[in-house]
Design a protein around this motif. Structure first.
Motif, PDB file in Angstrom:
ATOM      1  N   SER A  99       0.807  -1.218   0.000  1.00  0.00           N
ATOM      2  CA  SER A  99       0.000   0.000   0.000  1.00  0.00           C
ATOM      3  C   SER A  99       0.839   1.266   0.000  1.00  0.00           C
ATOM      4  CB  SER A  99      -0.947   0.008   1.202  1.00  0.00           C
ATOM      5  OG  SER A  99      -0.208   0.031   2.400  1.00  0.00           O
ATOM      6  N   LEU A 122      -3.109   7.911  -3.876  1.00  0.00           N
ATOM      7  CA  LEU A 122      -3.433   9.131  -3.122  1.00  0.00           C
ATOM      8  C   LEU A 122      -4.414   8.857  -1.982  1.00  0.00           C
ATOM      9  CD1 LEU A 122      -3.889  11.652  -6.071  1.00  0.00           C
ATOM     10  CD2 LEU A 122      -2.029  11.631  -4.387  1.00  0.00           C
ATOM     11  N   LEU A 123      -5.401   8.021  -2.250  1.00  0.00           N
ATOM     12  CA  LEU A 123      -6.429   7.699  -1.260  1.00  0.00           C
ATOM     13  C   LEU A 123      -6.057   6.375  -0.598  1.00  0.00           C
ATOM     14  CD1 LEU A 123      -9.560   8.555  -3.436  1.00  0.00           C
ATOM     15  CD2 LEU A 123      -8.370  10.044  -1.808  1.00  0.00           C
ATOM     16  N   LYS A 124      -5.286   6.444   0.462  1.00  0.00           N
ATOM     17  CA  LYS A 124      -4.709   5.256   1.094  1.00  0.00           C
ATOM     18  C   LYS A 124      -5.759   4.212   1.479  1.00  0.00           C
ATOM     19  CE  LYS A 124      -0.501   6.577   0.713  1.00  0.00           C
ATOM     20  NZ  LYS A 124       0.259   6.022  -0.399  1.00  0.00           N
ATOM     21  N   ARG A 125      -6.966   4.648   1.751  1.00  0.00           N
ATOM     22  CA  ARG A 125      -8.046   3.702   2.077  1.00  0.00           C
ATOM     23  C   ARG A 125      -8.296   2.730   0.918  1.00  0.00           C
ATOM     24  NH1 ARG A 125     -11.931   3.086   5.692  1.00  0.00           N
ATOM     25  NH2 ARG A 125     -13.992   2.368   5.092  1.00  0.00           N
ATOM     26  N   PHE A 126      -8.021   3.179  -0.308  1.00  0.00           N
ATOM     27  CA  PHE A 126      -8.248   2.366  -1.494  1.00  0.00           C
ATOM     28  C   PHE A 126      -6.953   1.799  -2.085  1.00  0.00           C
ATOM     29  CE2 PHE A 126     -11.862   5.248  -1.218  1.00  0.00           C
ATOM     30  CZ  PHE A 126     -12.907   4.336  -1.239  1.00  0.00           C
ATOM     31  N   ALA A 127      -5.846   1.955  -1.375  1.00  0.00           N
ATOM     32  CA  ALA A 127      -4.556   1.466  -1.874  1.00  0.00           C
ATOM     33  C   ALA A 127      -4.605  -0.044  -2.082  1.00  0.00           C
ATOM     34  CB  ALA A 127      -3.439   1.834  -0.900  1.00  0.00           C
ATOM     35  N   VAL A 178       2.328   7.810  -6.426  1.00  0.00           N
ATOM     36  CA  VAL A 178       1.372   8.114  -7.487  1.00  0.00           C
ATOM     37  C   VAL A 178       1.979   7.731  -8.843  1.00  0.00           C
ATOM     38  CG1 VAL A 178       0.137   9.978  -8.677  1.00  0.00           C
ATOM     39  CG2 VAL A 178       0.212   9.926  -6.174  1.00  0.00           C
ATOM     40  N   ILE A 192      -4.941   7.259  -8.399  1.00  0.00           N
ATOM     41  CA  ILE A 192      -5.852   7.747  -7.357  1.00  0.00           C
ATOM     42  C   ILE A 192      -5.785   6.844  -6.123  1.00  0.00           C
ATOM     43  CG2 ILE A 192      -8.304   8.033  -6.765  1.00  0.00           C
ATOM     44  CD1 ILE A 192      -8.653   9.136  -9.665  1.00  0.00           C
ATOM     45  N   THR A 193      -5.625   5.533  -6.345  1.00  0.00           N
ATOM     46  CA  THR A 193      -5.526   4.641  -5.180  1.00  0.00           C
ATOM     47  C   THR A 193      -4.265   4.910  -4.370  1.00  0.00           C
ATOM     48  OG1 THR A 193      -4.380   2.791  -6.295  1.00  0.00           O
ATOM     49  CG2 THR A 193      -6.809   2.800  -6.366  1.00  0.00           C
ATOM     50  N   VAL A 234     -11.738  -2.957  -4.753  1.00  0.00           N
ATOM     51  CA  VAL A 234     -11.388  -1.635  -5.283  1.00  0.00           C
ATOM     52  C   VAL A 234     -11.565  -1.642  -6.806  1.00  0.00           C
ATOM     53  CG1 VAL A 234      -9.476  -0.009  -5.620  1.00  0.00           C
ATOM     54  CG2 VAL A 234      -9.897  -0.991  -3.359  1.00  0.00           C
TER      55      VAL A 234
END
Length: 159
Positions: free
Chosen positions: A4, A80-85, A8, A77-78, A95
């Motif tokens: 994770s 940047l948005l660690k919840r979606f890594a 980018v 984007i994943t 995801v």
């Protein structure tokens, strides 16, 4: 292995390649579906509507170009948005489903509405394209996870 913590740029690169693989899988499904239903493949229709020469060739080039750009953007984007890594196969699957839905809504629906609105009113065609985009998202995310893990392993070995 958890992956994770990728940049980018790494997500963009892995996503672009993953998006090409996802576009190939979606393209095979769409081609088979079009053959069975005796219809034209969506991107060939779009190339024709845009007045591009050789619509079969340019339609498929558009298809892969969109797959590359959408995949790169999606996986970046994943990052940047660690919840979606992308860090596990299971999470990447989910995801990928979310990404497939988002890409269907953000890319496919507006293009279809603008250039082929009857495709959206045909439940069989719209539903099929939705499912194909779910597959695209999952394939893109899983291939990207594999590429990210591979690049992390390579980086660790070279250190």
């Amino acid at each position: 292995m958890r992956s994770s913590n990728y940049s980018v740029l790494r997500g963009l690169k892995a996503g672009a390649l993953g998006g090409l693989v996802g576009a190939a899988v979606l393209g095979v499904l769409a081609g088979l579906s079009a053959f069975v239903l005796d219809q034209e493949v969506f991107y060939v229709t779009i190339a024709t509507k845009l007045g591009l020469s050789s619509p079969v060739l340019t339609g498929w080039v558009l298809h892969f170009l969109v797959g590359l750009v959408a995949g790169g953007g999606f996986i970046a984007i994943t990052a940047l948005l660690k919840r979606f890594a992308l860090d596990t196969t299971r999470k990447s699957f989910w995801v990928g489903l979310i990404g497939g839905i988002a890409i269907w809504i953000v890319v496919y629906v507006p293009v279809a509405e603008l250039l082929a609105p009857t495709d959206l009113s045909n439940l069989m065609f719209a539903g099929g394209s939705f499912i194909f985009h779910l597959v695209y998202g999952v394939v893109t995310a899983l291939v990207s996870l594999w590429l990210i893990r591979r690049s992390v392993e390579t980086q660790l070995i070279s250190q």
